[in-house]
Design a protein around this motif. Structure first.
Motif, PDB file in Angstrom:
ATOM      1  N   VAL A 193       0.842  -1.201   0.000  1.00 26.49           N
ATOM      2  CA  VAL A 193       0.000   0.000   0.000  1.00 26.49           C
ATOM      3  C   VAL A 193       0.877   1.251   0.000  1.00 26.49           C
ATOM      4  O   VAL A 193       0.618   2.220  -0.728  1.00 26.49           O
ATOM      5  CB  VAL A 193      -0.954  -0.001   1.215  1.00 26.49           C
ATOM      6  CG1 VAL A 193      -1.722   1.313   1.288  1.00 26.49           C
ATOM      7  CG2 VAL A 193      -1.928  -1.167   1.119  1.00 26.49           C
ATOM      8  N   VAL A 204       2.403   1.886  -3.458  1.00 24.21           N
ATOM      9  CA  VAL A 204       1.427   2.474  -4.387  1.00 24.21           C
ATOM     10  C   VAL A 204       1.317   3.974  -4.145  1.00 24.21           C
ATOM     11  O   VAL A 204       1.312   4.771  -5.094  1.00 24.21           O
ATOM     12  CB  VAL A 204       0.055   1.788  -4.235  1.00 24.21           C
ATOM     13  CG1 VAL A 204      -1.012   2.545  -5.017  1.00 24.21           C
ATOM     14  CG2 VAL A 204       0.127   0.346  -4.719  1.00 24.21           C
ATOM     15  N   ALA A 234       2.722   6.204  -7.268  1.00 25.17           N
ATOM     16  CA  ALA A 234       1.610   6.571  -8.154  1.00 25.17           C
ATOM     17  C   ALA A 234       1.863   7.854  -8.936  1.00 25.17           C
ATOM     18  O   ALA A 234       1.589   7.897 -10.147  1.00 25.17           O
ATOM     19  CB  ALA A 234       0.305   6.668  -7.360  1.00 25.17           C
ATOM     20  N   ILE A 264       2.124   0.935 -11.975  1.00 28.26           N
ATOM     21  CA  ILE A 264       1.171   1.038 -10.871  1.00 28.26           C
ATOM     22  C   ILE A 264       0.175  -0.113 -10.941  1.00 28.26           C
ATOM     23  O   ILE A 264      -0.210  -0.688  -9.923  1.00 28.26           O
ATOM     24  CB  ILE A 264       0.447   2.393 -10.897  1.00 28.26           C
ATOM     25  CG1 ILE A 264       1.452   3.535 -10.841  1.00 28.26           C
ATOM     26  CG2 ILE A 264      -0.526   2.510  -9.732  1.00 28.26           C
ATOM     27  CD1 ILE A 264       2.387   3.486  -9.667  1.00 28.26           C
ATOM     28  N   LEU A 302      -0.725  -2.803  -8.073  1.00 26.07           N
ATOM     29  CA  LEU A 302      -2.100  -3.064  -7.644  1.00 26.07           C
ATOM     30  C   LEU A 302      -2.441  -4.544  -7.783  1.00 26.07           C
ATOM     31  O   LEU A 302      -3.132  -5.109  -6.928  1.00 26.07           O
ATOM     32  CB  LEU A 302      -3.069  -2.215  -8.462  1.00 26.07           C
ATOM     33  CG  LEU A 302      -3.028  -0.699  -8.222  1.00 26.07           C
ATOM     34  CD1 LEU A 302      -3.948   0.016  -9.197  1.00 26.07           C
ATOM     35  CD2 LEU A 302      -3.409  -0.359  -6.788  1.00 26.07           C
ATOM     36  N   TYR A 337      -8.674  -1.438  -8.561  1.00 26.25           N
ATOM     37  CA  TYR A 337      -8.923  -0.342  -7.621  1.00 26.25           C
ATOM     38  C   TYR A 337      -9.737  -0.822  -6.414  1.00 26.25           C
ATOM     39  O   TYR A 337      -9.444  -0.443  -5.268  1.00 26.25           O
ATOM     40  CB  TYR A 337      -9.667   0.798  -8.316  1.00 26.25           C
ATOM     41  CG  TYR A 337      -8.885   1.489  -9.397  1.00 26.25           C
ATOM     42  CD1 TYR A 337      -7.517   1.687  -9.274  1.00 26.25           C
ATOM     43  CD2 TYR A 337      -9.505   1.944 -10.564  1.00 26.25           C
ATOM     44  CE1 TYR A 337      -6.790   2.321 -10.275  1.00 26.25           C
ATOM     45  CE2 TYR A 337      -8.781   2.581 -11.563  1.00 26.25           C
ATOM     46  CZ  TYR A 337      -7.427   2.761 -11.409  1.00 26.25           C
ATOM     47  OH  TYR A 337      -6.710   3.385 -12.403  1.00 26.25           O
ATOM     48  N   PHE A 395      -7.619  -2.849  -4.164  1.00 23.44           N
ATOM     49  CA  PHE A 395      -6.746  -1.951  -3.420  1.00 23.44           C
ATOM     50  C   PHE A 395      -7.495  -1.355  -2.233  1.00 23.44           C
ATOM     51  O   PHE A 395      -6.930  -1.234  -1.126  1.00 23.44           O
ATOM     52  CB  PHE A 395      -6.234  -0.834  -4.322  1.00 23.44           C
ATOM     53  CG  PHE A 395      -5.449   0.227  -3.607  1.00 23.44           C
ATOM     54  CD1 PHE A 395      -4.153  -0.016  -3.182  1.00 23.44           C
ATOM     55  CD2 PHE A 395      -6.007   1.476  -3.354  1.00 23.44           C
ATOM     56  CE1 PHE A 395      -3.429   0.958  -2.500  1.00 23.44           C
ATOM     57  CE2 PHE A 395      -5.286   2.458  -2.678  1.00 23.44           C
ATOM     58  CZ  PHE A 395      -4.002   2.191  -2.255  1.00 23.44           C
ATOM     59  N   TYR A 408       1.688   9.305   2.254  1.00 26.64           N
ATOM     60  CA  TYR A 408       1.036  10.077   1.187  1.00 26.64           C
ATOM     61  C   TYR A 408       1.356  11.558   1.286  1.00 26.64           C
ATOM     62  O   TYR A 408       1.653  12.217   0.276  1.00 26.64           O
ATOM     63  CB  TYR A 408      -0.476   9.868   1.239  1.00 26.64           C
ATOM     64  CG  TYR A 408      -1.242  10.903   0.443  1.00 26.64           C
ATOM     65  CD1 TYR A 408      -1.070  11.022  -0.940  1.00 26.64           C
ATOM     66  CD2 TYR A 408      -2.109  11.787   1.079  1.00 26.64           C
ATOM     67  CE1 TYR A 408      -1.749  11.989  -1.669  1.00 26.64           C
ATOM     68  CE2 TYR A 408      -2.790  12.753   0.359  1.00 26.64           C
ATOM     69  CZ  TYR A 408      -2.606  12.851  -1.011  1.00 26.64           C
ATOM     70  OH  TYR A 408      -3.280  13.818  -1.725  1.00 26.64           O
ATOM     71  N   PRO A 418      -4.713   6.248 -12.358  1.00 27.47           N
ATOM     72  CA  PRO A 418      -4.449   5.607 -11.057  1.00 27.47           C
ATOM     73  C   PRO A 418      -3.962   6.575  -9.994  1.00 27.47           C
ATOM     74  O   PRO A 418      -4.147   6.326  -8.804  1.00 27.47           O
ATOM     75  CB  PRO A 418      -3.376   4.562 -11.402  1.00 27.47           C
ATOM     76  CG  PRO A 418      -2.772   5.017 -12.697  1.00 27.47           C
ATOM     77  CD  PRO A 418      -3.881   5.702 -13.433  1.00 27.47           C
ATOM     78  N   THR A 457      -6.655   5.746  -7.058  1.00 31.63           N
ATOM     79  CA  THR A 457      -6.188   5.077  -5.842  1.00 31.63           C
ATOM     80  C   THR A 457      -6.430   5.939  -4.607  1.00 31.63           C
ATOM     81  O   THR A 457      -6.736   5.411  -3.535  1.00 31.63           O
ATOM     82  CB  THR A 457      -4.694   4.736  -5.957  1.00 31.63           C
ATOM     83  OG1 THR A 457      -3.949   5.899  -6.357  1.00 31.63           O
ATOM     84  CG2 THR A 457      -4.462   3.632  -6.981  1.00 31.63           C
ATOM     85  N   TRP A 478     -10.211   5.674  -3.571  1.00 32.32           N
ATOM     86  CA  TRP A 478     -10.522   4.442  -2.860  1.00 32.32           C
ATOM     87  C   TRP A 478      -9.757   4.338  -1.544  1.00 32.32           C
ATOM     88  O   TRP A 478     -10.191   3.647  -0.626  1.00 32.32           O
ATOM     89  CB  TRP A 478     -10.264   3.239  -3.767  1.00 32.32           C
ATOM     90  CG  TRP A 478     -11.288   3.166  -4.852  1.00 32.32           C
ATOM     91  CD1 TRP A 478     -11.103   3.407  -6.184  1.00 32.32           C
ATOM     92  CD2 TRP A 478     -12.686   2.872  -4.693  1.00 32.32           C
ATOM     93  NE1 TRP A 478     -12.295   3.273  -6.868  1.00 32.32           N
ATOM     94  CE2 TRP A 478     -13.280   2.945  -5.971  1.00 32.32           C
ATOM     95  CE3 TRP A 478     -13.479   2.552  -3.601  1.00 32.32           C
ATOM     96  CZ2 TRP A 478     -14.631   2.709  -6.175  1.00 32.32           C
ATOM     97  CZ3 TRP A 478     -14.833   2.311  -3.800  1.00 32.32           C
ATOM     98  CH2 TRP A 478     -15.390   2.388  -5.083  1.00 32.32           C
ATOM     99  N   LEU A 479      -8.618   5.038  -1.440  1.00 33.14           N
ATOM    100  CA  LEU A 479      -7.946   5.128  -0.149  1.00 33.14           C
ATOM    101  C   LEU A 479      -8.815   5.898   0.851  1.00 33.14           C
ATOM    102  O   LEU A 479      -8.919   5.501   2.023  1.00 33.14           O
ATOM    103  CB  LEU A 479      -6.593   5.826  -0.304  1.00 33.14           C
ATOM    104  CG  LEU A 479      -5.772   5.982   0.985  1.00 33.14           C
ATOM    105  CD1 LEU A 479      -5.198   4.636   1.412  1.00 33.14           C
ATOM    106  CD2 LEU A 479      -4.638   6.999   0.801  1.00 33.14           C
TER     107      LEU A 479
END
Length: 463
Positions: free
Chosen positions: A47, A50, A54, A62, A66, A123, A126, A147, A428, A432, A435-436
């Motif tokens: 995770v 990614v 990304a 990517i 995934l 996705y 993920f 992030y 992506p 991503t 969905w995170l």
């Protein structure tokens, strides 16, 4: 009827279903195998990779990450404990995938739709992996830190492009406008609108980090992140990104006001929240009005077809409406590949094609029809209800995790607002992150939520 799926009995299904009994099938192997014991840590690593790669790597790489994460989620689920936590969010995500599968089978271009279904599947898996990892508070905070540090690096490059100049990789501004020669930063992502979509969640999450991180140096770093991310987003000159930033700011201020409401004096309860909201909006408006290029760009939002970008989007929206009514229930199938094959049959201006519907909501209607769109709205309602209940309990206990939740809610509101006028979820880098955000909300569990077998725990053992 429990429309918001607060008392979903997944455990009862798992005990009676053949598929459900497969969960935990490899539990003995995990306990005895060296690799099995490291599955949670490897999932966290995937995770994190990614999130770091990304904005820097091609989409194909990517996709490989995934896919690896999807395999780890499957192995971890088969090897994990039988009493693992599933919720209404998981059910609706699975239902949305099932409708997308049906739309693919019935699509007029099934091979093209299959490509989109494959990307959507990655996705969603993920999301499942990130949600499982971030049930642990410590790993949730660390992954959000990963992030934010990556977003800071991306923002620094964007500000550097503004200071030293950067050649546009495409025509992003009306050549006849006063902004024809203005630099629109794009950092490592190659597109200013995409950069705005990527940085949008980082602004409210940076603000949350100021409250969550302990010590003056971490807090100072969070303040720097907040300033750099907001500045770089503004310098993209993405009008949809600006709208998303304003929406996220308003949502964040309102949530902070509700969070501190019981502790405020009576006078502050009456005037504090409106004052803070007004100051935030005034700051945004003052920044735009005081800088001529920003003022020109903001004004172009209200000229309708007088701006070439607006005119192009309006033409696309008109064509997309015809596409929706041609296949209203299940759409044409997921993905931009299917869209690109069907759109030329309806496009208004034959000189310019479109990569998407330039609206997330119209895009979902085109891809999976009114049935899939209804499930998407249902998912948003369940997420909102879950976030509200968790927010109330975190506020009652004073947990700093509540600030991550507030930042996530504000980020999702901002992303949905940006999505009203742009389609960037195909990429992506942004998909991503969306969905995170969903995974973060799903990883919080209301303490009063119960199944037939007992009470959910809000903390999983640390990976």
């Amino acid at each position: 009827m429990d429309v918001l799926l607060r008392r979903l009995d997944v455990e009862g299904w798992r005990s009676h279903s053949g598929v459900g009994r497969l969960l935990g099938l490899l539990q003995g192997w995990q306990e005895k195998s060296w690799l099995g014991r490291w599955l949670p840590s490897l999932a966290v690593l995937l995770v994190g990779l990614v999130l770091v790669l990304a904005p820097l790597m091609p989409s194909g790489m990517i996709g490989m990450l995934l896919a690896a994460g999807s395999g780890f989620w499957l192995l971890w689920t088969l090897a994990g404990e039988r009493e693992g936590r599933w919720s209404g969010v998981h059910l609706l995500v699975l239902l949305y995938w099932g409708i997308a599968l049906l739309a693919t089978v019935l699509s007029p271009v099934p091979r093209a739709a299959m490509v989109g279904l494959g990307k959507l599947t990655l996705y969603l898996l993920f999301f499942a992996l990130a949600e499982r990892v971030m049930r642990n508070e410590r790993w949730r905070s660390r992954l959000l830190t990963v992030y934010l540090l990556t977003a800071l690096m991306v923002s620094v490059e964007g500000v550097r492009q503004w200071i030293f100049g950067a050649e546009p990789l495409a025509t992003w501004t009306d050549p006849e406008s006063a902004l024809a020669n203005v630099t629109r930063v794009y950092s490592f992502l190659g597109n200013p609108n995409l950069l705005a979509g990527y940085l949008l969640p980082s602004v409210p999450l940076s603000a949350a980090a100021i409250a969550v991180w302990q010590g003056w140096l971490p807090k100072l770093l969070a303040v720097v992140m907040l300033g750099m991310n907001a500045a770089s987003l503004i310098l993209t000159f993405s009008r949809g990104g600006w709208l998303g930033l304003v929406a996220a700011t308003i949502a964040g201020v309102v949530l902070l006001g509700i969070w501190f409401w019981p502790r405020l004096p009576l006078q502050w309860r009456r005037w504090g929240v409106p004052t803070m909201g007004g100051l935030a909006i005034a700051l945004c408006m003052g920044t735009i009005v005081s800088v001529p290029p920003l003022r020109e760009r903001a004004a172009s939002i209200f000229v309708a077809r007088g701006d070439s970008s607006n005119n192009f989007r309006i033409n696309v929206w008109m064509a997309v409406q015809q596409m929706i009514w041609a296949r209203p229930w299940l759409g044409i199938g997921p993905g931009n590949v299917a869209f690109n094959q069907i759109y030329p049959l309806y496009q208004v201006n034959v000189r310019f094609t479109a990569l998407g519907a330039y609206s997330i909501f119209l895009e979902i209607l085109v891809e999976v029809g009114f049935i899939g769109f209804g499930v998407f709205l249902w998912l948003l309602a369940v997420l909102g209800d879950r976030a509200r209940r968790c927010f109330e309990e975190l506020r009652a206990t004073g947990s700093p995790q509540g600030f991550w939740l507030m930042g996530t809610i504000a980020a999702m509101i901002g992303m949905l607002t940006h999505g009203l006028v742009d389609t960037i979820w195909f990429r992506p880098e942004v998909a991503t992150l969306w969905w995170l955000m969903v995974a973060i909300v799903a990883s919080f569990t209301p303490f009063q939520s119960k199944t037939a077998n007992g009470t959910f725990s809000n903390r999983d053992p640390e990976p």
